[in-house]
Design a protein around this motif. Structure first.
Motif, PDB file in Angstrom:
ATOM      1  N   ARG A 163       0.827  -1.108  -0.071  1.00  0.00           N
ATOM      2  CA  ARG A 163      -0.096  -0.004  -0.102  1.00  0.00           C
ATOM      3  C   ARG A 163       0.776   1.219  -0.130  1.00  0.00           C
ATOM      4  NH1 ARG A 163      -4.160   2.628   4.343  1.00  0.00           N
ATOM      5  NH2 ARG A 163      -4.980   4.030   2.816  1.00  0.00           N
ATOM      6  N   TYR A 164       1.903   1.308   0.686  1.00  0.00           N
ATOM      7  CA  TYR A 164       2.888   2.346   0.969  1.00  0.00           C
ATOM      8  C   TYR A 164       3.532   2.613  -0.384  1.00  0.00           C
ATOM      9  CZ  TYR A 164       7.016   5.353   1.878  1.00  0.00           C
ATOM     10  OH  TYR A 164       7.888   6.157   2.143  1.00  0.00           O
ATOM     11  N   LEU A 165       3.980   1.748  -1.215  1.00  0.00           N
ATOM     12  CA  LEU A 165       4.522   1.999  -2.719  1.00  0.00           C
ATOM     13  C   LEU A 165       3.013   2.617  -3.650  1.00  0.00           C
ATOM     14  CD1 LEU A 165       6.696  -1.338  -2.844  1.00  0.00           C
ATOM     15  CD2 LEU A 165       7.493   1.324  -2.699  1.00  0.00           C
ATOM     16  N   LYS A 166       1.969   1.810  -3.310  1.00  0.00           N
ATOM     17  CA  LYS A 166       0.940   2.211  -4.155  1.00  0.00           C
ATOM     18  C   LYS A 166       0.671   3.862  -3.992  1.00  0.00           C
ATOM     19  CE  LYS A 166      -3.773   1.078  -5.673  1.00  0.00           C
ATOM     20  NZ  LYS A 166      -4.985   0.208  -5.531  1.00  0.00           N
ATOM     21  N   ILE A 167       0.786   4.415  -2.849  1.00  0.00           N
ATOM     22  CA  ILE A 167       0.402   5.833  -2.521  1.00  0.00           C
ATOM     23  C   ILE A 167       1.648   6.315  -2.947  1.00  0.00           C
ATOM     24  CG2 ILE A 167       0.296   7.429  -0.599  1.00  0.00           C
ATOM     25  CD1 ILE A 167      -1.002   4.877   0.858  1.00  0.00           C
ATOM     26  N   VAL A 168       2.889   6.171  -2.929  1.00  0.00           N
ATOM     27  CA  VAL A 168       3.853   6.891  -3.562  1.00  0.00           C
ATOM     28  C   VAL A 168       4.048   7.099  -4.763  1.00  0.00           C
ATOM     29  CG1 VAL A 168       6.443   6.878  -3.542  1.00  0.00           C
ATOM     30  CG2 VAL A 168       5.661   6.230  -1.350  1.00  0.00           C
TER      31      VAL A 168
END
Length: 256
Positions: A245-250
């Motif tokens: 999720r972190y990478l998707k948001i970034v």
């Protein structure tokens, strides 16, 4: 790879091609803790990760260093490596450095992802003041021979207690880095947040005890162009606790 800046050897790694992204790790960590982000983004970006002076494979800085010196050194590194207005992803202490970097050198960086960032002075609790003043009293008592002897008769070794005082981060540092640590953690950078011109994404773990969510809420309010995302179930290393999720948001924030 290594580069020398102001007589300090800085270890860094670069992977990928495309828009520059600079990764700045937290206190007591190294670029290894940021490697999952580097590996994930290298297909679409040129990612540079560094070991701050005093950590990982980089040399130790002079003991007069503070957040400003770390920020100035990071600026020089961006220039010398030829990074073209990089996005920055920072964690914890890396956030402190990024606050001053963005406030002092707005022309050199693009977007910033503050991850569980430090830089706000933590609310002082009663237990904090008890620990601080107990330590100060113990330090004074250790200088008085008869008091130290009296405590010794009661099986209480003041010197050992003083040696074991402080956080784990502090106890493992060299004498020079301990001086830097004390200076760094006591600096409140809230007044610098309004100077940040970069679009800023604030990502926090809801269970972060080191840099609580209210740090992110303050930063969202103070930084002119900022938004806050709180990851449920995540802690201080929110990007590791929920990497997909972190990478998707970034990636969405960076535009790809």
């Amino acid at each position: 790879m290594k580069i020398i800046i102001d007589d300090i050897t800085i270890h860094y790694e670069q992977k990928g091609e495309g828009k520059d992204v600079l990764l700045l790790h937290g206190w007591g960590a190294s670029l290894e803790t940021m490697r999952p982000i580097m590996e994930a983004l290298k297909d679409g970006f040129k990612v540079t990760a560094i070991d701050f002076p005093g950590f990982g494979e980089s040399g130790e800085p002079p003991d007069y260093f503070g957040v400003q010196e770390f920020s100035d050194l990071t600026y020089e590194l961006i220039v010398q490596l030829g990074l073209k207005k990089p996005h920055i992803i920072c964690h914890s202490f890396g956030g402190r450095v990024s606050i001053l970097l963005a406030a002092g050198y707005p022309q050199i960086i693009d977007k910033i992802v503050f991850t569980n960032s430090a830089g706000i002075r933590k609310k002082r609790t009663l237990s904090y003041y008890i620990k601080v003043y107990t330590y100060k009293i113990g330090k004074r008592a250790a200088r008085v021979k008869w008091i130290k002897a009296l405590f010794g008769l009661m099986g209480f070794n003041i010197e050992n207690r003083l040696k074991n005082a402080g956080s784990q981060d502090y106890k493992t540092l060299s004498p020079g880095m301990k001086k830097i640590f004390v200076k760094v953690v006591n600096q409140d950078l809230k007044d610098q947040l309004k100077k940040i011109q970069s679009p800023s994404l604030l990502i926090w773990g809801e269970n972060d005890k080191e840099t609580p969510v209210y740090f992110g809420q303050i930063m969202e309010k103070e930084i002119p162009d900022a938004g806050l995302v709180v990851l449920s179930g995540a802690g201080h290393y929110s990007y590791l606790d929920n990497l997909p999720r972190y990478l998707k948001i970034v990636r969405t924030f960076f535009g790809g």
